[in-house]
Design an enzyme around this catalytic site. Structure first.
Site, short mmCIF file in Angstrom:
data_model
loop_
_atom_site.label_atom_id
_atom_site.label_comp_id
_atom_site.label_asym_id
_atom_site.label_seq_id
_atom_site.Cartn_x
_atom_site.Cartn_y
_atom_site.Cartn_z
N CYS A 86 0.03 4.73 29.71
CA CYS A 86 -0.29 3.38 29.23
C CYS A 86 0.89 2.69 28.57
CB CYS A 86 -1.45 3.40 28.25
SG CYS A 86 -2.18 4.98 27.93
N ASP A 145 -2.82 6.61 38.25
CA ASP A 145 -3.15 5.84 37.06
C ASP A 145 -2.91 4.35 37.27
OD1 ASP A 145 -4.03 5.57 34.51
OD2 ASP A 145 -2.21 6.32 33.55
N HIS A 178 -7.93 1.06 31.45
CA HIS A 178 -7.23 2.22 32.04
C HIS A 178 -8.15 2.74 33.11
CE1 HIS A 178 -5.02 2.92 28.11
NE2 HIS A 178 -6.06 2.24 27.70
N LYS A 191 -15.55 4.90 27.76
CA LYS A 191 -15.17 5.04 29.17
C LYS A 191 -16.36 5.30 30.05
CE LYS A 191 -14.19 9.95 28.59
NZ LYS A 191 -13.34 11.07 28.92
N GLN A 225 -1.18 11.60 37.58
CA GLN A 225 -2.40 10.81 37.64
C GLN A 225 -2.23 9.66 38.63
OE1 GLN A 225 -2.35 9.84 33.38
NE2 GLN A 225 -4.32 10.88 33.23
N HIS A 261 -3.44 0.36 35.09
CA HIS A 261 -3.89 -0.40 33.93
C HIS A 261 -4.09 -1.83 34.34
CE1 HIS A 261 -2.14 3.19 32.09
NE2 HIS A 261 -3.10 3.02 31.20
N ARG A 275 1.01 17.64 29.17
CA ARG A 275 0.13 17.86 28.02
C ARG A 275 0.13 19.33 27.67
NH1 ARG A 275 -5.09 14.11 29.75
NH2 ARG A 275 -3.85 12.24 30.13
#
Length: 602
Positions: free
Chosen positions: A300, A349, A476, A430, A347, A351, A329
RNA sequence: GCUCACAUGGCUCAGAGGUAGAGCACUUCCUUGGUAAGGAAGAGGUCCCGGGUUCAAUUCCCGGUGUGAGCUCCA
């Protein structure tokens, strides 16, 4: 079928309790309904405890609840119990069931119960957690247990069960407490269902992506590389890049822009975002000269920096950035598990920066995107809205508004969802997408998270109609979740039999002898031109052996080339799935492959 | 992170207190085969790493690393 309990005010009440309280309700019969299984499994847990008590007289019992995958009982024994002892316990259980003990229930005060179980510290610990003044005791034969129920009227109905696992479990799930022995089991109302369930477990074992991943040479882990860091082998990398390409196009079609943030960013940014405080224990940090950097655990912040690179007008919104973002992580060693749980993953991912008014339409668009992808892979799925967790940034008011926004989007489009209280990410509520695979297991993949906090923390803005500064909303979202996890799931879903459009190798070409190699290569090149990967099996081995090797490699289509094929410009096709053979002209064959590859676009 | 178990050629696994084997894979040769294993020869291992016990450790003990099951956590 016999009634085993009743439903009263939406609660399952066993017959013993119903009789004592004089209540009546809809009958629950002994079948494989959720309600019936709950009662059955709970009583099976008790029967197991009774059997254990007989076999290990010093055993003390903690709790024995029904869980999604059956039931378990936690207990303490002085003797070592191993996998091999499960059979013995099962036998004892069957013997006890044959005695047809009636299961009796009676109530006593907590004080009396404490006296009764005075030399059973585990039962006393259980009572510590019960607020009620009166507790119920269930009794079968000479075995008594403190329990809330509900239970069967008699142990007689317990016949189709299996003890599946033995493991350690901390008292109360707290790792600072002592570890108890836990035995898991499963029970059904009839023999066929038990058998089907056990077959599913065996099937799951066969499909284990760690095993298939090694067989198909998709990925590997190496001790010297480090725990949780997968290495992608050629076949796996091919499969993965197919997914990436398909998904890239799908994003572009929906107006997403590819962007890329750095792997690590200065810690100050993570302090601004709140990750430092809320997620820092899972992050990796390093120093460059005297400045601390955090390796990104999420993408993000990078995307926020892209957003900040220019001024935005309300006319530009929604702005959608996507990235195959590599994140790191620090997962606990015990949590690592094949590709399902790693320390570095990528990911899919994105946004979305939008106005408040656009939230609903954007959520719906993402849900539709998810739908398209999951249907392509033959996954059923469910959605769940997760609300504010204990550790969270942002005010209750903001959480309330954003949670409501998610619900509104779903409600107004007639979408069905469940609620997971407290299951949200630390920066926003979420929608989680849970998919069901080919053998009925559920997996959490995609997630859509609404975020009012990061825009606030980074003071993001856009120019409104009145040339005023307005804060955008950030959504997200990831659809696969991560390539690692999703490919692991796909591997188990398909048991390695990937459909043509995603298979690491689309076609295995088997030339019969040396003179046919040139034609094989010619075909392979044509396939590459249309985006299909092939592998030529021209090693100096028997024809049968090479076909067998191709088959074992799970290549969806095998073609055999010899004199006949070269002479007639035809292809002998062998479909791996049904082992059928047929002949096609080269043109027909290429068209077929083209179609199979192109039939998928999200 | 915690509890327990395991760690032997690329892979799957045997094995014993006196420095190791099998099958598959790999290399070479023979075989040129029409739809699931043709034949022969060969190469390859500091028995996960570090310490300890012992005349001697890959084998026993301790620690680490990795893997598995579970707790916990989660994409």
């Amino acid at each position: 079928m016999d009634t085993i309990a009743i439903k009263y005010n939406d609660e399952i009440v066993d017959l013993q309790t119903a009789a004592a309280k004089g209540i009546d309700g809809e009958a629950i019969v002994l079948d494989n309904s959720d309600a019936a299984l709950e009662v059955l499994r709970h009583s099976t847990a008790h029967l197991m405890a009774q059997a254990i008590k007989l076999l290990y007289p010093d055993a003390q019992f903690f709790v024995g609840p029904v869980v999604k995958e059956g039931f378990y009982y936690d207990f303490r024994v002085s003797e070592e119990i191993g996998e091999g002892d499960l059979k013995r316990i099962e036998k004892q259980m069957l013997a006890l069931a044959k005695k047809k003990y009636v299961i009796e229930r009676y109530e006593i005060s907590k004080g009396e119960a404490k006296k009764k179980f005075a030399n059973d510290p585990l039962k006393l610990a259980v009572m510590e957690r019960i607020p009620d003044e009166r507790v119920s005791i269930y009794k079968q034969g000479d075995f008594e247990d403190l329990c809330r129920g509900p239970h069967l009227p008699s142990v007689q109905a317990i016949r189709f069960f299996k003890l599946t696992k033995i493991a350690g479990a901390y008292l109360g799930g707290d790792s600072s407490n002592e570890m108890l022995t836990r035995i898991y089991g499963i029970a059904f109302a009839d023999k066929a269902s038990l058998k089907a369930h056990l077959e599913m477990l065996a099937e799951a074992e066969k499909r284990d992506h760690r095993k298939i991943g090694a067989q198909m040479k998709l990925f590997a882990f190496r001790e010297e590389v480090g725990a949780g860091f997968p290495i992608w082998l050629p076949a796996g990398a091919r499969l993965r890049s197919r997914l990436e390409e398909l998904l890239f196009k799908a994003h572009r079609k929906r107006g997403y822009e590819p962007v890329r943030g750095p792997e690590m960013l200065r810690s100050d940014l993570w302090k601004t975002s709140g990750h430092y405080q809320n997620y820092g224990e899972n992050m990796y940090f390093t120093h460059i000269d005297d400045i601390e950097f955090g390796v990104k655990p999420m993408n993000c912040v990078g995307h926020i920096k892209v957003y900040e690179d220019e001024l935005h007008s309300y006319r530009d919104l929604p702005i959608k950035y996507f990235e195959y973002g590599v994140v790191h992580r620090h997962e606990m060693t015990g949590a690592l598990h094949g590709l399902f749980r790693v320390r570095e993953f990528t990911q899919d991912d994105a946004h979305i920066f939008c106005t408040t008014e656009q939230i609903e339409a954007q959520i719906i668009e993402v849900v539709d995107f998810v739908d398209k992808i999951m249907k392509t892979f033959d996954f059923d799925y469910k959605m769940m809205i997760s609300t504010k967790p204990e550790k969270a940034v942002g005010s209750d008011a903001v959480w309330e508004v954003s949670t409501q926004a998610l619900k509104n989007a779903m409600d107004s489009n007639g979408l069905v969802y469940a609620i997971d209280e407290g299951g949200g990410a630390f920066y926003g509520p979420k929608i989680d997408i849970k998919i069901t695979d080919a053998i009925g297991r559920e997996w959490q993949c995609g997630t859509i998270q609404l975020d009012f906090n990061l825009p606030e923390r980074f003071a993001l803005e856009y120019n409104g109609e009145a040339n005023d500064k307005i804060q955008p909303v950030m959504i997200h979202r990831a659809i696969l979740g991560s390539f690692e996890r999703f490919i692991g799931i796909l591997t188990e879903h398909y048991a390695g039999e990937f459909p043509m459009f995603i298979a690491p190798t689309q076609v295995a070409i088997v030339p019969i002898a040396e003179p046919h190699n040139a034609y094989a290569k010619e075909l392979a090149d044509k396939l590459i031109d249309m985006g299909a990967d092939s592998e030529i099996f021209s090693k100096n081995e028997s024809l049968n052996k090479r076909i067998r090797t191709a088959e074992k490699g799970r290549v969806p289509m095998i073609i055999v080339l010899g004199d006949e094929e070269i002479e007639n410009k035809t292809i002998a096709v062998r479909d791996r799935r049904n082992r059928e053979q047929y002949n096609l002209s080269e043109a027909e064959f290429l068209t077929m492959i083209q179609q199979k590859i192109n039939e998928v676009n999200f």
